[in-house]
Design an enzyme around this catalytic site. Structure first.
Site, PDB file in Angstrom:
ATOM      1  N   HIS A 129      11.984 -28.398  13.287  1.00 51.34           N
ATOM      2  CA  HIS A 129      12.424 -28.424  11.890  1.00 51.34           C
ATOM      3  C   HIS A 129      12.883 -29.834  11.528  1.00 51.34           C
ATOM      4  O   HIS A 129      13.752 -30.398  12.196  1.00 51.34           O
ATOM      5  CB  HIS A 129      13.560 -27.422  11.667  1.00 51.34           C
ATOM      6  CG  HIS A 129      13.070 -26.021  11.480  1.00 51.34           C
ATOM      7  ND1 HIS A 129      13.668 -25.125  10.637  1.00 51.34           N
ATOM      8  CD2 HIS A 129      11.994 -25.371  12.012  1.00 51.34           C
ATOM      9  CE1 HIS A 129      13.004 -23.974  10.644  1.00 51.34           C
ATOM     10  NE2 HIS A 129      11.979 -24.097  11.486  1.00 51.34           N
ATOM     11  N   TYR A 177      20.967 -22.749   3.681  1.00 50.21           N
ATOM     12  CA  TYR A 177      22.401 -22.421   3.650  1.00 50.21           C
ATOM     13  C   TYR A 177      22.741 -22.238   2.173  1.00 50.21           C
ATOM     14  O   TYR A 177      22.680 -23.179   1.403  1.00 50.21           O
ATOM     15  CB  TYR A 177      23.230 -23.560   4.236  1.00 50.21           C
ATOM     16  CG  TYR A 177      23.073 -23.760   5.730  1.00 50.21           C
ATOM     17  CD1 TYR A 177      21.966 -24.419   6.255  1.00 50.21           C
ATOM     18  CD2 TYR A 177      24.048 -23.300   6.616  1.00 50.21           C
ATOM     19  CE1 TYR A 177      21.821 -24.612   7.630  1.00 50.21           C
ATOM     20  CE2 TYR A 177      23.918 -23.491   7.991  1.00 50.21           C
ATOM     21  CZ  TYR A 177      22.811 -24.145   8.488  1.00 50.21           C
ATOM     22  OH  TYR A 177      22.673 -24.340   9.844  1.00 50.21           O
ATOM     23  N   PRO A 217      29.801 -20.654  13.486  1.00 49.48           N
ATOM     24  CA  PRO A 217      28.355 -20.890  13.675  1.00 49.48           C
ATOM     25  C   PRO A 217      27.713 -21.737  12.567  1.00 49.48           C
ATOM     26  O   PRO A 217      26.566 -22.140  12.690  1.00 49.48           O
ATOM     27  CB  PRO A 217      27.765 -19.490  13.687  1.00 49.48           C
ATOM     28  CG  PRO A 217      28.751 -18.648  12.953  1.00 49.48           C
ATOM     29  CD  PRO A 217      30.087 -19.240  13.229  1.00 49.48           C
ATOM     30  N   LYS A 253      26.511 -25.345  16.397  1.00 52.31           N
ATOM     31  CA  LYS A 253      26.958 -26.233  17.477  1.00 52.31           C
ATOM     32  C   LYS A 253      27.339 -25.523  18.770  1.00 52.31           C
ATOM     33  O   LYS A 253      27.507 -26.168  19.803  1.00 52.31           O
ATOM     34  CB  LYS A 253      28.160 -27.066  16.989  1.00 52.31           C
ATOM     35  CG  LYS A 253      27.808 -28.087  15.935  1.00 52.31           C
ATOM     36  CD  LYS A 253      26.796 -29.093  16.443  1.00 52.31           C
ATOM     37  CE  LYS A 253      26.161 -29.878  15.315  1.00 52.31           C
ATOM     38  NZ  LYS A 253      24.823 -30.366  15.691  1.00 52.31           N
ATOM     39  N   TYR A 293      24.355 -32.893  12.139  1.00 56.30           N
ATOM     40  CA  TYR A 293      23.582 -31.656  12.312  1.00 56.30           C
ATOM     41  C   TYR A 293      22.576 -31.788  13.466  1.00 56.30           C
ATOM     42  O   TYR A 293      22.432 -30.881  14.281  1.00 56.30           O
ATOM     43  CB  TYR A 293      22.842 -31.306  11.017  1.00 56.30           C
ATOM     44  CG  TYR A 293      22.308 -29.884  10.984  1.00 56.30           C
ATOM     45  CD1 TYR A 293      21.015 -29.594  11.427  1.00 56.30           C
ATOM     46  CD2 TYR A 293      23.092 -28.829  10.521  1.00 56.30           C
ATOM     47  CE1 TYR A 293      20.527 -28.304  11.421  1.00 56.30           C
ATOM     48  CE2 TYR A 293      22.603 -27.515  10.499  1.00 56.30           C
ATOM     49  CZ  TYR A 293      21.317 -27.267  10.953  1.00 56.30           C
ATOM     50  OH  TYR A 293      20.829 -25.980  10.951  1.00 56.30           O
TER      51      TYR A 293
HETATM   52  C1  PHB Z   1      20.550 -18.743  13.665  1.00 52.41           C
HETATM   53  O1  PHB Z   1      19.322 -18.841  13.425  1.00 52.41           O
HETATM   54  O2  PHB Z   1      21.039 -17.804  14.330  1.00 52.41           O
HETATM   55  C2  PHB Z   1      21.488 -19.805  13.118  1.00 52.41           C
HETATM   56  C3  PHB Z   1      20.949 -20.957  12.562  1.00 52.41           C
HETATM   57  C4  PHB Z   1      21.808 -21.929  12.043  1.00 52.41           C
HETATM   58  C5  PHB Z   1      23.178 -21.727  12.081  1.00 52.41           C
HETATM   59  C6  PHB Z   1      23.709 -20.554  12.648  1.00 52.41           C
HETATM   60  C7  PHB Z   1      22.864 -19.592  13.166  1.00 52.41           C
HETATM   61  O3  PHB Z   1      24.013 -22.669  11.564  1.00 52.41           O
END
Ligand code: PHB
Ligand code: APR
Length: 390
Positions: free
Chosen positions: A72, A201, A293, A297, A385
């Site tokens: 990605h 997000y 989450p 990280k 990130y």
């Molecule tokens: C996930 O795909 O489980 C996931 C991806 C990004 C995040 C948290 C969880 O910030």
């Protein structure tokens, strides 16, 4: 029994350390409380920093990752009616992340371990750590009713937040830092094609939602829920309806619904235990720290801890002196706290807080305005990130 390194816990941290040690000819034994199947059944996060990818390559466990992992180059932030693309590759001068489930990482590491001769005890009970501040560190535990004693040079506490290792540190010798959040994440996994190519997000007046994925045929979604919520109150239809109300209309239109494979609520917490080393005991991964989450990280911090722990253990065994062991805690914590800050910041900017004052709501809006208005601000976000250097 005797080994060089006793590893407590067969999660990503313990398995990765075990593979790196085995690959370097350092004998190690893993002692795991759960069954092998239980460990493999855990559904967790899915974004790998390049440092984690490099460690899996070094451990010889990267074949499936490179075959099935999704590179990605960016992700999107949607804030009510506005959206912005965070071009990770451009903003960091070429860095990207890999979407590949932690479940798969664990399976790959476990399969590699089982091809070798390194010993793993599953379903171990009464695991206890002894004399790790003295000259004869050892671990005792019971399997199938038989008591075992494992003498070792080093104990790696990779047993997660609820493990025994951190609890074994004398209370007077440890300092705990914690921040709790008044919401959790309700996550759903389904074998339906993802709604988008990249992660989204998203935040609006109803709350936060995350659009993620595991593969071109498996999607992962989350919605922010109150800490009082129970997963049994969230049928699949209710989840899909809420998710579609929290993401931009064009994303909602592309959400393919289907029966959930897994659905659970994770409480959000920021937590750090200092120090991460006590005598011959090293704490690694969730045993030492927890992040919300939002910044993806958790797994990646376990990886950098293992990077530092592996270097410290090799130095200790090769040079018979504290040497790098003495530096482990400071090295690991320096990176841990930067990831704690980033994870707290992403969580603070993207969620609705019940107890926010008017001033805090304005600050939150200003943070988002800054990201939308400043490429330098987005570059700082991107740098964190993709993962700060080890
Ligand atoms: C996930 O795909 O489980 C996931 C991806 C990004 C995040 C948290 C969880 O910030
Ligand atoms: N004795 C032996 N093993 C134990 C004990 C114990 N007393 N307590 C816990 N364990 C085991 C757990 O069953 C688990 O398999 O230790 C392992 C810890 O694994 P994780 O909790 O996955 O922690 P870690 O390996 O540090 O990986 C961190 O996992 O939970 C996610 O979000 C977290 O992505 C992060 C990653």
């Amino acid at each position: 029994m005797r080994t060089k390194v006793a590893i407590i816990g067969s999660g990503p941290a313990g398995l990765l350390l075990g593979q790196l040690l085995t690959g370097s000819g350092v004998d190690n034994v893993i002692v795991e409380r759960q069954t092998r199947e239980h460990v493999l059944g855990r559904i967790r996060a899915g974004v790998l920093e390049k440092g984690m990818v490099s460690l899996l390559e070094r451990a010889g466990c990267d074949a499936r990752l490179h075959k099935e992992g999704l590179i990605h180059e960016g992700f999107e932030i949607a804030d009510n009616d506005r959206r912005i693309h965070i071009d990770l590759k451009k903003l960091t001068g070429g860095d990207t992340v890999t979407v590949y489930g932690q479940t798969e990482v664990t399976a790959d590491l476990m399969a590699a371990r089982e091809q070798g001769s390194a010993q793993t005890f599953y379903s171990a009970s009464d695991v206890a750590l002894h004399d790790f501040d003295g000259a004869s560190p050892h671990v005792t535990f019971t399997v199938d009713g038989q008591a075992h004693r494992l003498d070792c040079d080093i104990i790696a506490g990779c047993d997660g937040y609820h493990g025994v290792s951190r609890q074994s540190l004398p209370e007077r010798s440890r300092t705990l830092y914690e921040r709790l959040y008044d919401f959790g994440w309700l996550g759903l996994l389904a074998d339906v094609p993802p709604a988008t190519q990249e992660l989204v997000y998203s935040r609006n007046e109803r709350g936060f939602a995350l659009v993620s994925m595991r593969s071109p045929t498996r999607s992962r979604y989350y919605v922010q829920v109150d800490t009082s919520e129970k997963v049994e109150n969230w049928g699949d239809d209710r989840f899909w309806d809420e998710l579609r109300q929290r993401v931009p209309a064009d994303v909602a239109e592309h959400v393919t619904t289907g029966p959930s494979i897994e659905k659970s609520i994770a409480q959000l917490r920021s937590f750090v235990c200092e120090p991460m080393r006590f005598g011959r005991l090293l704490l690694c991964g969730d045993a030492a720290h927890i992040v919300p989450p939002t910044g993806a990280k958790g797994l990646n911090l376990a990886a950098s801890d293992i990077h530092y722990a592996f270097e410290a253990i090799r130095d200790f065994l090769d040079n018979a002196g504290d040497g790098a062991l003495a530096d482990y805690s400071v090295r690991a914590l320096t990176r841990v706290w930067k990831a704690e800050r980033f994870s707290w910041w992403m969580t603070s900017v993207l969620h609705n807080f019940k107890d926010h004052s008017g001033f805090e709501r304005r600050l939150q809006q200003a943070e988002m305005d800054y990201i939308f208005g400043s490429e330098r601000g987005r570059a700082a976000l991107a740098e964190n990130y993709v993962g700060l250097p080890y």
